[in-house]
Design a protein around this motif. Sequence first.
Motif, short mmCIF file in Angstrom:
data_model
loop_
_atom_site.label_atom_id
_atom_site.label_comp_id
_atom_site.label_asym_id
_atom_site.label_seq_id
_atom_site.Cartn_x
_atom_site.Cartn_y
_atom_site.Cartn_z
N LEU A 47 0.81 -1.22 0.00
CA LEU A 47 0.00 0.00 0.00
C LEU A 47 0.84 1.27 0.00
N LEU A 49 2.82 2.38 2.44
CA LEU A 49 2.74 3.03 3.74
C LEU A 49 3.89 2.60 4.65
N GLU A 57 -5.46 6.08 7.04
CA GLU A 57 -4.39 6.12 6.04
C GLU A 57 -4.36 4.85 5.21
N ARG A 60 -7.34 5.07 2.85
CA ARG A 60 -7.09 6.09 1.82
C ARG A 60 -6.11 5.57 0.76
N ALA A 61 -5.02 4.93 1.20
CA ALA A 61 -4.03 4.40 0.27
C ALA A 61 -4.64 3.29 -0.58
N TYR A 62 -5.45 2.43 0.05
CA TYR A 62 -6.11 1.34 -0.69
C TYR A 62 -7.02 1.91 -1.77
N ARG A 64 -7.03 4.82 -3.26
CA ARG A 64 -6.30 5.49 -4.33
C ARG A 64 -5.73 4.47 -5.31
#
Length: 98
Positions: A47, A49, A57, A60-62, A64
């Motif tokens: 991801l 991160l 977070e 959100r990363a997933y 995107r």
Amino acid sequence: MFQSFYSAIVELCENGGKRPAGGSGFTREQADAIRRIRASKDSWDVLGLKPGASREEVTRAYRRLAVLLHPDKCAAPGSEDAFKALGSARAALLRNLP
């Protein structure tokens, strides 16, 4: 103009709704993301991160990356496997976060 539009629709139907293989159908960003996910060693890296990120977070990363690599939108080779890896990484991280 109508003929080219009609031909494009017929081609999509014949390919199961996916873009034809003749064009690239994917961006450099998508190809780079797939390459990075394949080389990842853990769920955090998949991801993009750092360990200790919050649930927000991770989500959100997933999201995107999921929008970027969804197999229905990305014709890059390996997009399906990368998309599955995203889901697995997200599930693993959320399962272990408080």
